[in-house]
Design a protein around this motif. Structure first.
Motif, PDB file in Angstrom:
ATOM      1  N   PHE A  47       0.840  -1.191   0.000  1.00 25.39           N
ATOM      2  CA  PHE A  47       0.000   0.000   0.000  1.00 25.39           C
ATOM      3  C   PHE A  47       0.874   1.240   0.000  1.00 25.39           C
ATOM      4  O   PHE A  47       2.087   1.183   0.245  1.00 25.39           O
ATOM      5  CB  PHE A  47      -0.939   0.022   1.209  1.00 25.39           C
ATOM      6  N   VAL A  48       0.244   2.400  -0.270  1.00 29.37           N
ATOM      7  CA  VAL A  48       0.897   3.702  -0.206  1.00 29.37           C
ATOM      8  C   VAL A  48       0.120   4.540   0.797  1.00 29.37           C
ATOM      9  O   VAL A  48      -1.110   4.614   0.729  1.00 29.37           O
ATOM     10  CB  VAL A  48       0.890   4.408  -1.586  1.00 29.37           C
ATOM     11  N   ASP A  49       0.822   5.173   1.730  1.00 29.83           N
ATOM     12  CA  ASP A  49       0.175   6.024   2.729  1.00 29.83           C
ATOM     13  C   ASP A  49      -0.035   7.437   2.204  1.00 29.83           C
ATOM     14  O   ASP A  49       0.883   8.037   1.635  1.00 29.83           O
ATOM     15  CB  ASP A  49       1.039   6.122   3.996  1.00 29.83           C
ATOM     16  N   PHE A  50      -1.234   7.964   2.435  1.00 28.57           N
ATOM     17  CA  PHE A  50      -1.572   9.359   2.154  1.00 28.57           C
ATOM     18  C   PHE A  50      -2.056   9.967   3.457  1.00 28.57           C
ATOM     19  O   PHE A  50      -3.080   9.554   4.001  1.00 28.57           O
ATOM     20  CB  PHE A  50      -2.657   9.463   1.079  1.00 28.57           C
ATOM     21  N   GLN A  51      -1.309  10.957   3.948  1.00 31.61           N
ATOM     22  CA  GLN A  51      -1.615  11.584   5.228  1.00 31.61           C
ATOM     23  C   GLN A  51      -2.859  12.466   5.114  1.00 31.61           C
ATOM     24  O   GLN A  51      -3.200  12.930   4.039  1.00 31.61           O
ATOM     25  CB  GLN A  51      -0.430  12.442   5.683  1.00 31.61           C
ATOM     26  N   ASP A  52      -3.491  12.710   6.268  1.00 28.17           N
ATOM     27  CA  ASP A  52      -4.593  13.671   6.293  1.00 28.17           C
ATOM     28  C   ASP A  52      -4.026  15.071   6.473  1.00 28.17           C
ATOM     29  O   ASP A  52      -2.822  15.247   6.689  1.00 28.17           O
ATOM     30  CB  ASP A  52      -5.601  13.328   7.401  1.00 28.17           C
ATOM     31  N   LEU A  53      -4.869  16.062   6.391  1.00 29.07           N
ATOM     32  CA  LEU A  53      -4.442  17.465   6.426  1.00 29.07           C
ATOM     33  C   LEU A  53      -3.753  17.829   7.742  1.00 29.07           C
ATOM     34  O   LEU A  53      -2.858  18.656   7.772  1.00 29.07           O
ATOM     35  CB  LEU A  53      -5.651  18.380   6.181  1.00 29.07           C
ATOM     36  N   THR A  54      -4.132  17.178   8.841  1.00 26.23           N
ATOM     37  CA  THR A  54      -3.511  17.504  10.128  1.00 26.23           C
ATOM     38  C   THR A  54      -2.084  16.971  10.216  1.00 26.23           C
ATOM     39  O   THR A  54      -1.243  17.545  10.900  1.00 26.23           O
ATOM     40  CB  THR A  54      -4.331  16.948  11.305  1.00 26.23           C
ATOM     41  N   ASP A  55      -1.794  15.859   9.530  1.00 27.28           N
ATOM     42  CA  ASP A  55      -0.443  15.283   9.555  1.00 27.28           C
ATOM     43  C   ASP A  55       0.477  15.903   8.519  1.00 27.28           C
ATOM     44  O   ASP A  55       1.679  15.959   8.693  1.00 27.28           O
ATOM     45  CB  ASP A  55      -0.496  13.769   9.304  1.00 27.28           C
ATOM     46  N   TYR A 157      -3.741  11.541  -6.056  1.00 24.66           N
ATOM     47  CA  TYR A 157      -3.486  12.176  -4.772  1.00 24.66           C
ATOM     48  C   TYR A 157      -4.741  12.143  -3.917  1.00 24.66           C
ATOM     49  O   TYR A 157      -5.851  11.912  -4.410  1.00 24.66           O
ATOM     50  CB  TYR A 157      -2.967  13.611  -4.938  1.00 24.66           C
ATOM     51  N   ARG A 158      -4.529  12.320  -2.640  1.00 26.42           N
ATOM     52  CA  ARG A 158      -5.638  12.482  -1.704  1.00 26.42           C
ATOM     53  C   ARG A 158      -5.917  13.970  -1.622  1.00 26.42           C
ATOM     54  O   ARG A 158      -5.038  14.760  -1.290  1.00 26.42           O
ATOM     55  CB  ARG A 158      -5.265  11.925  -0.333  1.00 26.42           C
ATOM     56  N   ASP A 159      -7.160  14.360  -1.923  1.00 30.98           N
ATOM     57  CA  ASP A 159      -7.532  15.776  -1.936  1.00 30.98           C
ATOM     58  C   ASP A 159      -8.015  16.195  -0.547  1.00 30.98           C
ATOM     59  O   ASP A 159      -9.197  16.449  -0.329  1.00 30.98           O
ATOM     60  CB  ASP A 159      -8.595  16.017  -2.996  1.00 30.98           C
ATOM     61  N   CYS A 160      -7.071  16.251   0.399  1.00 31.90           N
ATOM     62  CA  CYS A 160      -7.461  16.560   1.780  1.00 31.90           C
ATOM     63  C   CYS A 160      -7.852  18.014   1.977  1.00 31.90           C
ATOM     64  O   CYS A 160      -8.358  18.381   3.041  1.00 31.90           O
ATOM     65  CB  CYS A 160      -6.390  16.117   2.763  1.00 31.90           C
ATOM     66  N   ASP A 161      -7.665  18.870   0.961  1.00 30.77           N
ATOM     67  CA  ASP A 161      -8.169  20.248   1.026  1.00 30.77           C
ATOM     68  C   ASP A 161      -9.666  20.309   0.723  1.00 30.77           C
ATOM     69  O   ASP A 161     -10.314  21.311   0.986  1.00 30.77           O
ATOM     70  CB  ASP A 161      -7.424  21.143   0.028  1.00 30.77           C
ATOM     71  N   ALA A 163     -13.470  19.763   1.327  1.00 35.05           N
ATOM     72  CA  ALA A 163     -14.269  19.702   2.559  1.00 35.05           C
ATOM     73  C   ALA A 163     -14.870  18.316   2.795  1.00 35.05           C
ATOM     74  O   ALA A 163     -15.150  17.947   3.943  1.00 35.05           O
ATOM     75  CB  ALA A 163     -15.379  20.748   2.516  1.00 35.05           C
ATOM     76  N   SER A 164     -15.056  17.530   1.755  1.00 31.13           N
ATOM     77  CA  SER A 164     -15.618  16.180   1.915  1.00 31.13           C
ATOM     78  C   SER A 164     -14.603  15.180   2.440  1.00 31.13           C
ATOM     79  O   SER A 164     -14.966  14.074   2.834  1.00 31.13           O
ATOM     80  CB  SER A 164     -16.182  15.682   0.583  1.00 31.13           C
ATOM     81  N   ASP A 165     -13.304  15.532   2.420  1.00 26.18           N
ATOM     82  CA  ASP A 165     -12.271  14.652   2.986  1.00 26.18           C
ATOM     83  C   ASP A 165     -12.174  14.963   4.475  1.00 26.18           C
ATOM     84  O   ASP A 165     -11.527  15.913   4.892  1.00 26.18           O
ATOM     85  CB  ASP A 165     -10.919  14.868   2.299  1.00 26.18           C
ATOM     86  N   ASN A 166     -12.861  14.152   5.278  1.00 28.87           N
ATOM     87  CA  ASN A 166     -12.908  14.415   6.720  1.00 28.87           C
ATOM     88  C   ASN A 166     -12.406  13.234   7.554  1.00 28.87           C
ATOM     89  O   ASN A 166     -12.685  13.146   8.743  1.00 28.87           O
ATOM     90  CB  ASN A 166     -14.324  14.829   7.141  1.00 28.87           C
ATOM     91  N   LEU A 167     -11.664  12.320   6.941  1.00 23.15           N
ATOM     92  CA  LEU A 167     -11.053  11.220   7.676  1.00 23.15           C
ATOM     93  C   LEU A 167      -9.740  11.731   8.276  1.00 23.15           C
ATOM     94  O   LEU A 167      -8.773  11.969   7.548  1.00 23.15           O
ATOM     95  CB  LEU A 167     -10.775  10.019   6.761  1.00 23.15           C
ATOM     96  N   ALA A 168      -9.721  11.930   9.582  1.00 23.17           N
ATOM     97  CA  ALA A 168      -8.538  12.472  10.262  1.00 23.17           C
ATOM     98  C   ALA A 168      -7.558  11.338  10.561  1.00 23.17           C
ATOM     99  O   ALA A 168      -7.234  11.056  11.711  1.00 23.17           O
ATOM    100  CB  ALA A 168      -8.963  13.194  11.529  1.00 23.17           C
ATOM    101  N   ALA A 169      -7.131  10.677   9.495  1.00 26.98           N
ATOM    102  CA  ALA A 169      -6.208   9.547   9.627  1.00 26.98           C
ATOM    103  C   ALA A 169      -5.553   9.299   8.273  1.00 26.98           C
ATOM    104  O   ALA A 169      -6.002   9.808   7.245  1.00 26.98           O
ATOM    105  CB  ALA A 169      -6.966   8.300  10.072  1.00 26.98           C
TER     106      ALA A 169
END
Length: 186
Positions: A47-55, A157-161, A163-169
């Motif tokens: 797998f490949v890790d994609f961090q959330d906006l807080t990380d 990419y993970r579009d953590c910007d 608003a629908s991306d709300n998984l804090a992980a």
């Protein structure tokens, strides 16, 4: 005759972009593919890790390059994402995005990506469960030419910007499935 004969419909085709076959972008890259082993039955997954906006306050990219033969059409293709997380956050979502660029003989390599298409997918609320997104809207790689072979670069990419991306992980991507069609060669 029949569903696959001369008068039937052409079956859909898929191309799998597995995490183990790609790499992080040099600028703002996601992690390199990592191995995860399940604790009880010892299955192993890349797998490949994609961090959330807080990380990680920026977008992280991951790429693949594939050679597409002349009989495969990438116009009006879709994509879906298979992923997991260690988090147990009930129904919180990740927004995945994909872009692509096609090249033919003598194409300039430093060229513009296609407009990104996105899809939000909710976590299954239990850690390390397979999450399979719906298909994105249709898209076509920038520079794609039907009926000839194309070298194609894909970037996700993970579009953590969003608003629908709300998984804090961290979201762990296994693969991207591309839904394509057949065509005739020029």
């Amino acid at each position: 005759t029949g569903s696959s004969g001369t008068s039937g419909s052409t079956p859909g085709l898929t191309i799998e972009l597995m995490a183990a076959g790609g790499w992080p972008s040099t600028t703002q890259g996601a992690t390199v593919p990592a191995l995860y082993e399940t604790p009880t039955n010892k299955e192993n997954f890349q797998f490949v890790d994609f961090q959330d906006l807080t990380d990680d306050p920026g977008v992280e990219y991951f790429e693949w390059t594939i050679k597409v033969p002349c009989n495969i059409s990438l116009s009006s293709m879709t994509a879906n994402f298979t992923w997991t997380t260690a988090a147990t956050l009930t129904s919180n979502s990740v927004v995945w995005a994909i872009q692509a660029r096609a090249y033919q003989d003598a194409s300039v390599l430093d060229a513009t990506w296609s407009t990104a298409v996105t899809i939000a997918d909710a976590n299954n609320s239990t850690s390390y469960r397979a999450n399979l997104s719906a298909n994105t809207a249709t898209f076509t790689p920038a520079g794609f030419s039907s009926g000839v072979s194309n070298l194609v670069q894909f970037r996700i990419y993970r579009d953590c910007d969003n608003a629908s991306d709300n998984l804090a992980a961290t979201a762990r991507l296994f693969c991207v499935t591309l839904n394509v069609s057949q065509t005739t060669c020029s």
